[in-house]
Enzyme design. Structure first.
Site, mmCIF file in Angstrom:
data_model
loop_
_atom_site.group_PDB
_atom_site.id
_atom_site.type_symbol
_atom_site.label_atom_id
_atom_site.label_comp_id
_atom_site.label_asym_id
_atom_site.label_seq_id
_atom_site.Cartn_x
_atom_site.Cartn_y
_atom_site.Cartn_z
ATOM 1 N N GLY A 1 4.116 47.431 36.882
ATOM 2 C CA GLY A 1 4.475 47.672 35.492
ATOM 3 C C GLY A 1 5.324 48.926 35.376
ATOM 4 N N CYS A 2 6.010 49.041 34.240
ATOM 5 C CA CYS A 2 6.916 50.168 34.060
ATOM 6 C C CYS A 2 6.158 51.491 33.977
ATOM 7 C CB CYS A 2 7.776 49.948 32.817
ATOM 8 S SG CYS A 2 6.879 49.413 31.351
ATOM 9 N N TYR A 3 5.113 51.542 33.139
ATOM 10 C CA TYR A 3 4.352 52.791 33.031
ATOM 11 C C TYR A 3 3.742 53.191 34.386
ATOM 12 C CZ TYR A 3 4.597 52.674 27.866
ATOM 13 O OH TYR A 3 5.008 52.677 26.553
ATOM 14 N N SER B 1 6.287 54.784 36.674
ATOM 15 C CA SER B 1 6.694 56.150 36.316
ATOM 16 C C SER B 1 5.599 57.164 36.599
ATOM 17 C CB SER B 1 7.085 56.203 34.830
ATOM 18 O OG SER B 1 5.948 56.155 33.995
#
Lengths: 342, 342, 342, 342
Positions: C149-151, C154
């Site tokens: 996932g993106c979160y 990061s």
């Protein structure tokens, strides 16, 4: 306090009406309706609200209008609005209708623009087209005001005085308008998504946008001459605001600026800039103003730029202004002449 | 690898040139100059950079150009650029000049548009105006290319084929253009601040924007007829992108769409939409495309909309395309036909 | 050319996959599917496309995958994706699954995060969690990659090296993340409208956002210790980009910067800034980079900021990177290390 | 009418003060000063103005304040403001100082935060820190009000009642704030350009932002305990608005919501949402509200989100509220509780 009702209170125009009435010294909203949110509190649908008004329960648009209501603002889609206009007039309630339903004395224009026959043609006689600065006299005792569209407002305010002065080549009017996205309404559509609108720009509504009939019909009525308008609207990545660029031809172009300035010299909301200075949208943000700038290009060519906040002078603000006039109040009550900056 | 230099590497156009060359299979930036940042690393001024190029030390624009350089891109302001063009040509280096300095064979137009006499009139003969799709043959052995302005690119690509076909009333051309804010450059000015641009919109450059001379001169040169263009640019709250709306008159309007489609049928970067479908700016975002849509309004009226990314086809992208053509390479090397979405 | 398929090609992630594969030197999209647009051309749904790919007819997601396909990217919602993963693996096609369906070896976490039992628990064994920089060895022969996932991407990229070094107080991790609106997908919902997102900002997903399970599970797996993460995401009025602020506690804070720098010194896409310099989102815009900055506040407190483009390193970019690794190619093929500016 | 002066009338805060006073029933601006625009009309610098106020000629900040002025708002930079505060007090004029110069009873904090010794330490005694809801009693007869910073306002309003109730672990307060760009002021700087701010996001001010001293000092003063705040501000691509996310620890978390709700139950401008509902910035846009939402995560963890308009409750709005209180007026005069939507 004058009790008012708002039909269609949860769209962007309805929300602005709620806010404006809440700051009006002599009006109070005691009945607010929404199509799909009936039974909820105003605050459930509009997080910006606060205080008593926020706790008002939304009625259904089909609920009867309470007897103490003196004026109703109708912010429903065209076609849907007419029925509620008729009901309110029957109950002897004054109406400011923000839909297009009563803007066209010429029935054929309504049909051409909206693709359907008019549902209540007999009521058209009673309607006053509410471009406040031009129609003030007729508005004073009106029971039904057809509140103008946003594009026509931004175009007619600069155009009408020049047409009346016989200065414009009325067969060669090219209007290139740019509108913020709130003009597209609060419906959940792909084309209104942040990621589709942001960092982009497009023309739409060609070959002929609905508002082109409206601005042409009223340019003719007010200007007393045959008018042909070529109108192209564009969608801009900003929430509010509208700028119309009028690419005009005509005669005696050295007289145009004075003609406009004189026409609006006593206006509270229309501001004509000195020659060569052009308005930007942020000059009118959240105010009821229409700012107009003019640049003479040659002895036959003039470019005019006009700016409004599409939800204020282009919708809810002008509706309040019209209601003030109908009720014999100062036309600026509840409205701001000073814009928000930045 | 062909070694290239970029003069003016830290503005928005220069940054885009750096990025595009970095992804070009046969070019390499080995010399990058900036006026005010000489001595810094590229990465200190452009956080988007990475890898070796990010570590390159910026030279002064007045430093001599290294001997291994075969081609120089000049992204300096008009007036300032000409001197460096002259130096590079003297050193037998090919030049793509992105300034306006060599765009006007007609010296009077340069003087009228830029308010100063041309500093190197003798070099004008050597310059090829680089509207890639129209000038491809002349570009092939050019030593100096005057890269077109962003507005003229967006206007001339749709206009020239129609002028050549004799379809346009060339005395009645009204262009209403809208540009993203990167077109105003990276200078720290009040009018370019976020809070001044955001949620607003304005016309500027009236009575006559500099690019109007450029588009008129080349419409005449390419179209082989006298042309009068009435041009109004607008500033839009988006970083990139440009949309020009051409309000045209003419004859045989039923032929216009086919004329344009045929003209660009083999083009890699110009895309003509089916009749009645109009482009939005996000269709070309970060690509080198120019998308064109056309709507016939009547037998004498046609509205055309064209979209480019102002820093790509409107500046750095077309510069790379022109460099490819000058160097005998495939014109699309290093450039994208597919835009970024969203 | 390696033939690839994309299931879910018309959402924002799918569109980015199409673009990235189109510029990949060894991959080609020959099969693209969409749930609701089957039968249309790619270009009808994605105006950014051009060339042959634009003319590809969209298949239904339920159509059989052609035999020549070697790898499939699945960009469908969680729950829906698993079935197509299973089919592809049965057909001996490699899969990069961008949904959440195979990210949780711990089945309970999947159930808690997504509120439903896992549809294909037996396949979980085959899945490799594809945080490219951390999992490179496992990815090399993987048949099924669960794209992070993106979160979590990061957050984990800066966090894992520090956890492995035993520097972080793993029970006191507070993450405050900010995401562009494209992360909400291309569905027509009220909350994603331009006028609702623009000029605003909100926290969402509390008390516990789905991605908190994912980042906690992999912080534990990769970090080899029990980890408690308190995670709060926010929606920002920008199309793309993600910034996570890690408010951390721990020991030997003077070692943190070197630990991170050393860990990623050979990385093509993870860039650790010098101490005290913090990245902004525009440094990584449209690139596959993750930029990391770090500020020591005291001997027990460190703030870390990491930035990615949520559709690139946060989705489609990392998927291409993982596909490159799976197929034994250079991991950077088709991907940009240099961001677009501005 | 109470005659008021504004020093620093052409920045974003000054412009908002002008607008707010113009709609105040008992106040009138008769003296407006600007550093660099003295001699111009207000309207030359602020296009949003209209009517008489627009025609006011801007004085120099060093011009004497007319005798009829009863109250002066000072919207000058810290350091510069103090001198004018002293002058006004000498002339027996009440002052609302929007700079930081009189916010720190603790002189060391002022020096640490602003890197300079305090220019008028003797006046500090006279100053009341104007967090309106907390300091109402002290404000009633104040002659000098230090108007709080925007970040401290957004943080202290939710924090103080909980500190006073002894519920917060005051050594473990982590604040992650997000501000619109108008907070950076109207100066022409590279970092405030549209193309640098738009489509991006960054943390700034680390290791320690000036406002962290202010919020820590007043959390201690008001909360009557030692407080340690870890504060990280971020810049968001929107013109106005501020959202602070408070990542808190403490005890009896089931009591927190009621504690806050009770504290502000009679407040006109602070609105505590029901548990689990969190505010977005657009709920308070252009209003003087502070909206607060709260989510209990566990028996020791609570996340609080507060939203203000940084130029309203975060600056000019609170200044008007404080002036109302100082003058014995209803605190809401001239201020809106209802936000603009959209």
């Amino acid at each position: 306090m004058i009790q008012v009702a708002i039909l269609g209170a949860t769209g962007y125009t309805g929300a602005e009406l709620l806010r404006l009435v809440s700051q009006h010294p002599y009006m109070q909203v005691s009945h607010a309706c929404a199509h799909s949110h009936a039974g909820k509190k105003v605050n459930d649908v509009l997080p910006n609200m606060h205080g008593e008004l926020a706790q008002l329960t939304l009625a259904s648009v089909d609920d009867p209008i309470p007897e103490n209501i003196e004026l109703v603002f109708i912010a429903l889609p065209h076609g849907a609005a007419a029925k509620y206009v008729a009901r309110a007039l029957d109950a002897n309630i004054r109406v400011v209708d923000l839909s297009a339903d009563f803007r066209h004395p010429n029935l054929k224009n309504y049909q051409d623009a909206y693709g359907q026959p008019h549902p209540y043609p007999k009521l058209l006689d009673k309607s006053v087209y509410g471009l406040s600065e031009i129609a003030k006299d007729d508005l004073q005792n009106a029971h039904l005001v057809a509140n103008p569209g946003c594009y026509p407002t931004s175009v007619l305010l600069p155009l009408v005085p020049l047409l009346r002065a016989g200065l414009v080549d009325s067969q060669n009017i090219i209007i290139d308008s740019k509108s913020g996205t709130s003009g597209a309404g609060r419906g959940a559509q792909l084309g209104s998504l942040f990621c589709e609108v942001n960092e982009s720009l497009k023309a739409y509504g060609l070959p002929r946008h609905r508002h082109s009939w409206e601005m042409e019909e009223w340019a003719q009525n007010y200007g007393n001459q045959d008018v042909h308008i070529r109108f192209t609207p564009h969608l801009i990545p900003m929430t509010r605001g509208m700028l119309s660029t009028l690419h005009l031809r005509g005669n005696n172009t050295q007289l145009w600026h004075k003609t406009l300035s004189d026409y609006y010299q006593d206006s509270l909301f229309v501001k004509v800039y000195e020659h060569g200075r052009l308005p930007a949208v942020n000059a009118v943000n959240r105010s009821n103003r229409c700012d107009i700038g003019l640049q003479v290009l040659s002895d036959s060519e003039v470019t005019i730029v006009s700016c409004i906040d599409n939800l204020m002078k282009g919708a809810a603000g002008q509706a309040i202004q019209n209601a003030n006039i109908m009720l014999g109040l100062n036309e600026s009550l509840g409205l701001s002449q000073i814009a928000v900056w930045p």
